[in-house]
Design a protein around this motif. Structure first.
Motif, PDB file in Angstrom:
ATOM      1  N   GLU A 203      -9.220  -8.144  -6.116  1.00  0.00           N
ATOM      2  CA  GLU A 203      -8.986  -6.635  -6.278  1.00  0.00           C
ATOM      3  C   GLU A 203      -9.904  -5.957  -6.909  1.00  0.00           C
ATOM      4  O   GLU A 203     -10.294  -4.857  -6.711  1.00  0.00           O
TER       5      GLU A 203
ATOM      6  N   ARG B  99      -2.662  -0.181  -7.091  1.00  0.00           N
ATOM      7  CA  ARG B  99      -3.233  -0.352  -5.681  1.00  0.00           C
ATOM      8  C   ARG B  99      -2.922   0.968  -4.989  1.00  0.00           C
ATOM      9  O   ARG B  99      -3.530   1.408  -3.889  1.00  0.00           O
TER      10      ARG B  99
ATOM     11  N   THR C  69      -5.541   2.880  -3.033  1.00  0.00           N
ATOM     12  CA  THR C  69      -5.389   2.964  -1.594  1.00  0.00           C
ATOM     13  C   THR C  69      -5.407   4.579  -1.195  1.00  0.00           C
ATOM     14  O   THR C  69      -6.062   4.956  -0.090  1.00  0.00           O
TER      15      THR C  69
ATOM     16  N   PRO D 203      -9.147  -3.485   2.135  1.00  0.00           N
ATOM     17  CA  PRO D 203      -8.685  -4.791   2.466  1.00  0.00           C
ATOM     18  C   PRO D 203      -6.936  -5.110   1.921  1.00  0.00           C
ATOM     19  O   PRO D 203      -6.577  -4.618   1.121  1.00  0.00           O
ATOM     20  N   PRO D 204      -6.335  -6.078   2.843  1.00  0.00           N
ATOM     21  CA  PRO D 204      -5.156  -6.311   2.369  1.00  0.00           C
ATOM     22  C   PRO D 204      -4.992  -6.986   1.219  1.00  0.00           C
ATOM     23  O   PRO D 204      -5.932  -7.656   0.716  1.00  0.00           O
ATOM     24  N   SER D 205      -3.987  -6.643   0.316  1.00  0.00           N
ATOM     25  CA  SER D 205      -3.750  -7.037  -0.812  1.00  0.00           C
ATOM     26  C   SER D 205      -3.596  -8.669  -0.926  1.00  0.00           C
ATOM     27  O   SER D 205      -2.832  -9.093  -0.015  1.00  0.00           O
ATOM     28  N   GLN D 206      -4.342  -9.222  -1.980  1.00  0.00           N
ATOM     29  CA  GLN D 206      -4.122 -10.807  -2.269  1.00  0.00           C
ATOM     30  C   GLN D 206      -3.527 -11.075  -3.495  1.00  0.00           C
ATOM     31  O   GLN D 206      -3.265 -12.293  -3.730  1.00  0.00           O
TER      32      GLN D 206
END
Length: 220
Positions: A89, A150, A154, A165-168
């Motif tokens: 992140e 986030r 975004t 990118p997709p959240s981890q």
């Protein structure tokens, strides 16, 4: 012992403290700040979005992160895994910060920057607290609140025409389960809640500062 004085099992106390962490974040963190919520709307000012991204990068962009600092060698392995996810992140935050352009000109910028630096030092101290559970509570609260943060990042990325990118990030359920596992006794449960509250207070203060900066720019 009378029925009214019946002892409450510790499992119930741990659950209450676990819930307190997410309640603290929900009631005092990013989602409780009108300015942060407003930044996710299509009508949000591009300058305000850029200002927020730069402030978040100042507060959380440097390594090691609060989560990494809290994941000491004797900490739960779950927190170490979460630290790796938060590092992803931070990388995304750096990308968005570069994309939104320079910090918008704002009156009394030096004072604002000093205030955020003070917050960063306060969080670093919190993350290395000797009080068992305090650092973990702050780290878990950061991960919980980052789901809301986030959304702002975004929105800023979309305004800058870049994809994120997709959240981890670990899920809310996973974070709260980790908090429950850390709440091994009433003292540590209280420390977890205290750490979470301190993180929420710092984030709330950041959004209030950013709201004041937005008002100052509008008044020019």
């Amino acid at each position: 012992m009378g029925k009214g004085n019946k002892a409450v099992p510790f499992s119930a106390l741990a659950t209450a403290k676990r819930c307190a962490i997410d309640l603290i974040v929900d009631q005092e963190g990013t989602l409780a700040c009108d300015h942060a919520v407003g930044l996710c709307l299509p009508t949000a000012s591009t300058r305000d979005l850029a200002d927020a991204v730069h402030a978040l990068c100042h507060l959380h962009g440097a390594a090691p992160s609060l989560v990494t600092l809290a994941a000491s060698p004797d900490a739960d392995n779950a927190l170490e895994r979460m630290a790796a996810a938060f590092d992803a992140e931070r990388a995304m935050l750096a990308t968005v910060t570069a994309a939104v352009g320079p910090i918008p000109s704002t009156p009394r910028h030096a004072q604002s920057e000093a205030a955020i630096t003070t917050q960063r030092h306060a969080l670093a101290t919190l993350a290395q607290s000797a009080r068992m559970g305090c650092a973990g509570g702050a780290a878990l609260a950061l991960l919980l609140d980052w789901h809301a943060v986030r959304a702002v990042l975004t929105a800023a990325a979309a305004r800058a025409n870049i994809a994120v990118p997709p959240s981890q990030l670990p899920s809310r359920t996973t974070i709260l389960a980790a908090a429950q596992d850390m709440a091994t006794d009433p003292s540590r449960s209280r420390a977890l809640a205290f750490g979470a509250q301190q993180l929420a207070v710092q984030h709330h203060g950041l959004w209030r500062l950013l709201a004041a900066r937005a008002e100052a720019r509008s008044a020019l």
